[in-house]
Design a protein around this motif. Structure first.
Motif, PDB file in Angstrom:
ATOM      1  N   HIS A   4     -16.827 -12.821 -13.718  1.00  0.00           N
ATOM      2  CA  HIS A   4     -17.228 -10.978 -13.531  1.00  0.00           C
ATOM      3  C   HIS A   4     -17.305 -10.258 -12.547  1.00  0.00           C
ATOM      4  O   HIS A   4     -17.688  -9.037 -12.454  1.00  0.00           O
ATOM      5  CB  HIS A   4     -18.580 -11.373 -14.755  1.00  0.00           C
ATOM      6  CG  HIS A   4     -18.643 -11.906 -15.873  1.00  0.00           C
ATOM      7  ND1 HIS A   4     -16.801 -11.929 -16.723  1.00  0.00           N
ATOM      8  CD2 HIS A   4     -18.634 -12.778 -16.294  1.00  0.00           C
ATOM      9  CE1 HIS A   4     -17.135 -12.421 -17.944  1.00  0.00           C
ATOM     10  NE2 HIS A   4     -18.109 -13.397 -17.690  1.00  0.00           N
ATOM     11  N   SER A   5     -18.241 -11.170 -11.012  1.00  0.00           N
ATOM     12  CA  SER A   5     -18.297 -10.776  -9.799  1.00  0.00           C
ATOM     13  C   SER A   5     -17.390  -9.605  -9.915  1.00  0.00           C
ATOM     14  O   SER A   5     -16.422  -9.674  -9.725  1.00  0.00           O
ATOM     15  CB  SER A   5     -18.109 -11.674  -8.781  1.00  0.00           C
ATOM     16  OG  SER A   5     -18.665 -12.801  -9.498  1.00  0.00           O
ATOM     17  N   THR A   6     -18.240  -8.518  -9.329  1.00  0.00           N
ATOM     18  CA  THR A   6     -17.698  -6.592  -8.723  1.00  0.00           C
ATOM     19  C   THR A   6     -17.097  -7.028  -7.515  1.00  0.00           C
ATOM     20  O   THR A   6     -16.289  -6.918  -7.142  1.00  0.00           O
ATOM     21  CB  THR A   6     -18.474  -6.438  -8.945  1.00  0.00           C
ATOM     22  OG1 THR A   6     -19.634  -6.454  -8.344  1.00  0.00           O
ATOM     23  CG2 THR A   6     -18.867  -5.994 -10.283  1.00  0.00           C
ATOM     24  N   PHE A   7     -17.697  -7.749  -7.018  1.00  0.00           N
ATOM     25  CA  PHE A   7     -17.118  -7.867  -4.982  1.00  0.00           C
ATOM     26  C   PHE A   7     -16.004  -8.846  -5.486  1.00  0.00           C
ATOM     27  O   PHE A   7     -15.076  -8.317  -3.401  1.00  0.00           O
ATOM     28  CB  PHE A   7     -18.532  -8.593  -4.069  1.00  0.00           C
ATOM     29  CG  PHE A   7     -19.007  -9.939  -4.494  1.00  0.00           C
ATOM     30  CD1 PHE A   7     -18.337 -10.754  -4.178  1.00  0.00           C
ATOM     31  CD2 PHE A   7     -19.573 -10.234  -5.970  1.00  0.00           C
ATOM     32  CE1 PHE A   7     -18.334 -12.217  -4.746  1.00  0.00           C
ATOM     33  CE2 PHE A   7     -20.484 -11.647  -5.853  1.00  0.00           C
ATOM     34  CZ  PHE A   7     -19.839 -12.435  -5.895  1.00  0.00           C
ATOM     35  N   LEU A   8     -14.933  -9.515  -6.105  1.00  0.00           N
ATOM     36  CA  LEU A   8     -14.260 -10.560  -5.979  1.00  0.00           C
ATOM     37  C   LEU A   8     -13.242  -9.163  -6.496  1.00  0.00           C
ATOM     38  O   LEU A   8     -13.039  -8.786  -7.424  1.00  0.00           O
ATOM     39  CB  LEU A   8     -13.909 -11.836  -7.252  1.00  0.00           C
ATOM     40  CG  LEU A   8     -15.804 -12.521  -6.363  1.00  0.00           C
ATOM     41  CD1 LEU A   8     -15.360 -13.656  -7.932  1.00  0.00           C
ATOM     42  CD2 LEU A   8     -14.614 -13.293  -5.180  1.00  0.00           C
ATOM     43  N   THR A   9     -12.156  -9.118  -5.650  1.00  0.00           N
ATOM     44  CA  THR A   9     -11.306  -8.879  -5.885  1.00  0.00           C
ATOM     45  C   THR A   9     -10.178  -9.518  -6.869  1.00  0.00           C
ATOM     46  O   THR A   9     -10.322 -10.838  -7.095  1.00  0.00           O
ATOM     47  CB  THR A   9     -10.038  -8.708  -5.005  1.00  0.00           C
ATOM     48  OG1 THR A   9      -9.412  -9.583  -4.585  1.00  0.00           O
ATOM     49  CG2 THR A   9     -10.427  -7.448  -3.668  1.00  0.00           C
ATOM     50  N   GLU A  10      -8.965  -9.267  -7.494  1.00  0.00           N
ATOM     51  CA  GLU A  10      -7.989 -10.070  -8.839  1.00  0.00           C
ATOM     52  C   GLU A  10      -7.318 -10.714  -8.138  1.00  0.00           C
ATOM     53  O   GLU A  10      -7.352 -12.041  -8.525  1.00  0.00           O
ATOM     54  CB  GLU A  10      -7.000  -8.566  -9.201  1.00  0.00           C
ATOM     55  CG  GLU A  10      -7.901  -8.071 -10.266  1.00  0.00           C
ATOM     56  CD  GLU A  10      -8.241  -8.581 -11.253  1.00  0.00           C
ATOM     57  OE1 GLU A  10      -7.832  -9.381 -11.739  1.00  0.00           O
ATOM     58  OE2 GLU A  10      -9.710  -8.039 -11.852  1.00  0.00           O
ATOM     59  N   ARG A  15      -7.089 -16.433  -6.943  1.00  0.00           N
ATOM     60  CA  ARG A  15      -7.375 -17.751  -6.281  1.00  0.00           C
ATOM     61  C   ARG A  15      -7.484 -18.798  -7.105  1.00  0.00           C
ATOM     62  O   ARG A  15      -7.784 -19.737  -7.218  1.00  0.00           O
ATOM     63  CB  ARG A  15      -7.130 -17.839  -4.896  1.00  0.00           C
ATOM     64  CG  ARG A  15      -6.463 -17.251  -3.971  1.00  0.00           C
ATOM     65  CD  ARG A  15      -6.552 -16.802  -2.628  1.00  0.00           C
ATOM     66  NE  ARG A  15      -6.890 -18.004  -2.004  1.00  0.00           N
ATOM     67  CZ  ARG A  15      -7.904 -17.419  -0.750  1.00  0.00           C
ATOM     68  NH1 ARG A  15      -8.276 -16.682  -0.495  1.00  0.00           N
ATOM     69  NH2 ARG A  15      -8.086 -18.680  -0.115  1.00  0.00           N
ATOM     70  N   LEU A  16      -8.882 -18.642  -7.355  1.00  0.00           N
ATOM     71  CA  LEU A  16     -10.212 -19.422  -8.108  1.00  0.00           C
ATOM     72  C   LEU A  16      -9.984 -19.347  -9.149  1.00  0.00           C
ATOM     73  O   LEU A  16      -9.593 -21.441  -9.168  1.00  0.00           O
ATOM     74  CB  LEU A  16     -11.179 -18.318  -8.607  1.00  0.00           C
ATOM     75  CG  LEU A  16     -12.491 -18.154  -6.785  1.00  0.00           C
ATOM     76  CD1 LEU A  16     -12.584 -17.486  -6.586  1.00  0.00           C
ATOM     77  CD2 LEU A  16     -12.461 -19.325  -6.041  1.00  0.00           C
ATOM     78  N   ALA A  17      -8.879 -19.405  -9.964  1.00  0.00           N
ATOM     79  CA  ALA A  17      -8.826 -19.410 -11.182  1.00  0.00           C
ATOM     80  C   ALA A  17      -7.557 -20.809 -11.154  1.00  0.00           C
ATOM     81  O   ALA A  17      -7.376 -21.879 -11.544  1.00  0.00           O
ATOM     82  CB  ALA A  17      -8.038 -18.807 -11.918  1.00  0.00           C
ATOM     83  N   GLU A  18      -6.719 -20.719  -9.864  1.00  0.00           N
ATOM     84  CA  GLU A  18      -5.775 -21.447  -9.591  1.00  0.00           C
ATOM     85  C   GLU A  18      -6.158 -22.582  -8.691  1.00  0.00           C
ATOM     86  O   GLU A  18      -5.214 -23.373  -9.115  1.00  0.00           O
ATOM     87  CB  GLU A  18      -4.325 -20.719  -8.609  1.00  0.00           C
ATOM     88  CG  GLU A  18      -3.442 -20.167  -9.224  1.00  0.00           C
ATOM     89  CD  GLU A  18      -2.399 -19.322  -8.756  1.00  0.00           C
ATOM     90  OE1 GLU A  18      -2.421 -19.051  -7.338  1.00  0.00           O
ATOM     91  OE2 GLU A  18      -1.482 -18.655  -8.908  1.00  0.00           O
ATOM     92  N   LEU A  19      -7.763 -22.469  -8.197  1.00  0.00           N
ATOM     93  CA  LEU A  19      -7.777 -23.902  -7.128  1.00  0.00           C
ATOM     94  C   LEU A  19      -8.534 -24.660  -8.555  1.00  0.00           C
ATOM     95  O   LEU A  19      -8.328 -25.940  -8.441  1.00  0.00           O
ATOM     96  CB  LEU A  19      -8.762 -22.930  -6.800  1.00  0.00           C
ATOM     97  CG  LEU A  19      -9.680 -24.420  -5.588  1.00  0.00           C
ATOM     98  CD1 LEU A  19      -9.228 -25.271  -5.236  1.00  0.00           C
ATOM     99  CD2 LEU A  19     -10.957 -24.076  -5.046  1.00  0.00           C
ATOM    100  N   GLU A  20      -9.155 -23.613  -9.539  1.00  0.00           N
ATOM    101  CA  GLU A  20      -9.944 -24.591 -10.698  1.00  0.00           C
ATOM    102  C   GLU A  20      -8.906 -25.498 -11.659  1.00  0.00           C
ATOM    103  O   GLU A  20      -8.720 -26.563 -11.712  1.00  0.00           O
ATOM    104  CB  GLU A  20     -10.369 -24.202 -11.565  1.00  0.00           C
ATOM    105  CG  GLU A  20     -11.547 -24.728 -12.213  1.00  0.00           C
ATOM    106  CD  GLU A  20     -12.028 -24.567 -13.888  1.00  0.00           C
ATOM    107  OE1 GLU A  20     -11.543 -23.534 -14.459  1.00  0.00           O
ATOM    108  OE2 GLU A  20     -12.487 -25.738 -14.574  1.00  0.00           O
TER     109      GLU A  20
END
Ligand SMILES: *Cc1c(COP(=O)(O)O)cnc(C)c1O
Length: 386
Positions: A4-10, A15-20
């Motif tokens: 939900h962080s607003t400072f993270l771009t799409e 990237r984080l979703a793929e990393l996980e």
């Protein structure tokens, strides 16, 4: 995963979703390295809000109170008892892993015997060679037997030649590749027969120490057997999201190197200054969940999976073998695609599977299928193409 962080771009979120996803998939197929993955520390999540720092000696008072020293002492006490230390003469702390635990054992030995010589077998973990280098202690490599255990005759002969020097013997309880176990009582009796009085035995039990008490018949490795310090890893057999380890030593030995530091109001007896305060919490929680009986059962399950793995590999013609009561199954190096998919640790001509509590019979079955399919690939690869 929800971000939900607003400072993270799409793109960042992607990237984080793929990393996980990637870590999740890799985690499922990893059976070559010794880690347990069957833990659930979600109840401990509230502690992630605090900057817990276990700086200083866990057995001494210190100024900082945002710490888990009390639980750390209980974790140390649990293993001291399991390793049959003298209840009035034990000490230890929770480290960043088996490597730091080994560094501590060797550091203590060098402080006690500055003119000592370290003896370790060729099957010894790479952390030992590095630690000896860091500590600048002279050392001699001893031959290993075919099964990975130290060659006692070579050890005895080498000790005899150097009888004038204090002996620091590094015993392995579970070598990295073959899970071979050096007999600490036998090493102790060799030292005695040569009348070497200034001696120290550090037992690297990073891999197998957590279940050493349940191995039948026993392979001597603990304080009653003659060890002066024992190192284990916490993220291997027990399991932790953060690498961790434990070192158990004799308090009387630690006392000889303890120095007070007024800034932290405690004794500076550990290798690092600031220390992870969450790891002792996780270990404590895991030990509460398992208890001694749970650990024993865990070991029995692993043994059963290891026996199954060995049998299945043999049945398809792969000459797999194990040391007595080992949960590590050793076999000739297999095709690179299998090594990569299952993350099988491979050294020179051999690969292994370590049947830590996360390895299931279904995984073994799937690996066997892959191996069967792979036989053809390998035959093609080794053909002359002219
Ligand atoms: C894993 C291991 C180590 C090092 O432990 P870490 O926790 O990875 O630092 C040392 N010795 C042996 C035999 C090991 O298996």
């Amino acid at each position: 995963m929800e971000l939900h962080s607003t400072f993270l771009t799409e793109i960042d979120k992607q990237r984080l979703a793929e990393l996980e996803q990637f870590i999740n998939l890799s985690n499922e197929n990893s059976i070559g390295y010794p880690v347990s993955k069957d833990f659930d520390f979600s109840e401990m999540m509230p502690f992630l809000k605090y900057p817990i720092n276990n700086v200083g000696d866990p057995f001494e008072n210190s100024i900082n109170k945002v710490k888990t020293h009390e639980l750390e002492r209980e974790v140390v006490g649990f293993f001291a008892k399991l390793f049959r230390a003298d209840p009035n003469d034990y000490w230890g702390y929770v480290t960043n892993g088996g490597s730091e635990s080994n560094l501590y054992g060797l550091y203590l030995a060098r402080e006690l015997y500055p003119k000592g010589m370290v003896y370790y077998s060729e099957s010894t973990h790479y952390s030992i060679r590095k630690n000896i280098h860091l500590l600048n202690i002279p050392s001699i490599v001893i031959r290993s037997q075919e099964n990975g255990e130290i060659d006692y005759a070579d050890l005895e002969n080498t000790l005899r030649i150097n009888r004038d020097k204090p002996a620091i013997v590094l015993a392995n309880y579970g070598t990295t590749m073959k899970e071979a176990k050096d007999d600490v009582a036998r090493i102790k009796s060799i030292l005695k027969s040569l009348a070497i009085q200034d001696s120290y035995i550090h037992c690297d039990a990073a891999l197998a120490g957590s279940y050493g008490a349940f191995v039948e018949p026993r392979v001597p490795f603990d304080f009653k057997d003659g060890a002066d310090s024992v190192a284990i890893s916490g993220h291997k057999f027990i399991g932790s999201p953060i690498p961790t380890g434990v070192i158990i030593t004799k308090k009387s030995n630690r006392d000889r190197i303890a120095k007070g530091v007024s800034y932290i109001g405690s004794l500076d007896t550990t290798i690092t200054g600031s220390r992870n305060g969450h790891s002792p919490l996780f270990l404590w929680y895991a030990l509460k969940r398992m208890g001694v009986e749970g650990l024993r059962q865990r070991f029995q399950n692993s043994l059963e999976v290891a026996a199954y793995c060995e049998k299945r590999l043999n049945a398809i013609g792969i000459p797999a073998w194990r040391n007595p009561n080992a949960i590590t199954v050793v076999f000739p190096k297999v095709h690179d695609s299998i090594i990569s998919k299952w993350q099988l640790a491979t050294q020179e001509t051999i690969s292994h599977i370590i049947c830590m509590p996360n390895v299931t019979k279904e995984q073994i079955d799937n690996l066997i299928l892959d191996l069967q399919n792979c036989v053809e690939v390998m035959e093609n690869e080794y053909e002359f193409n002219f």
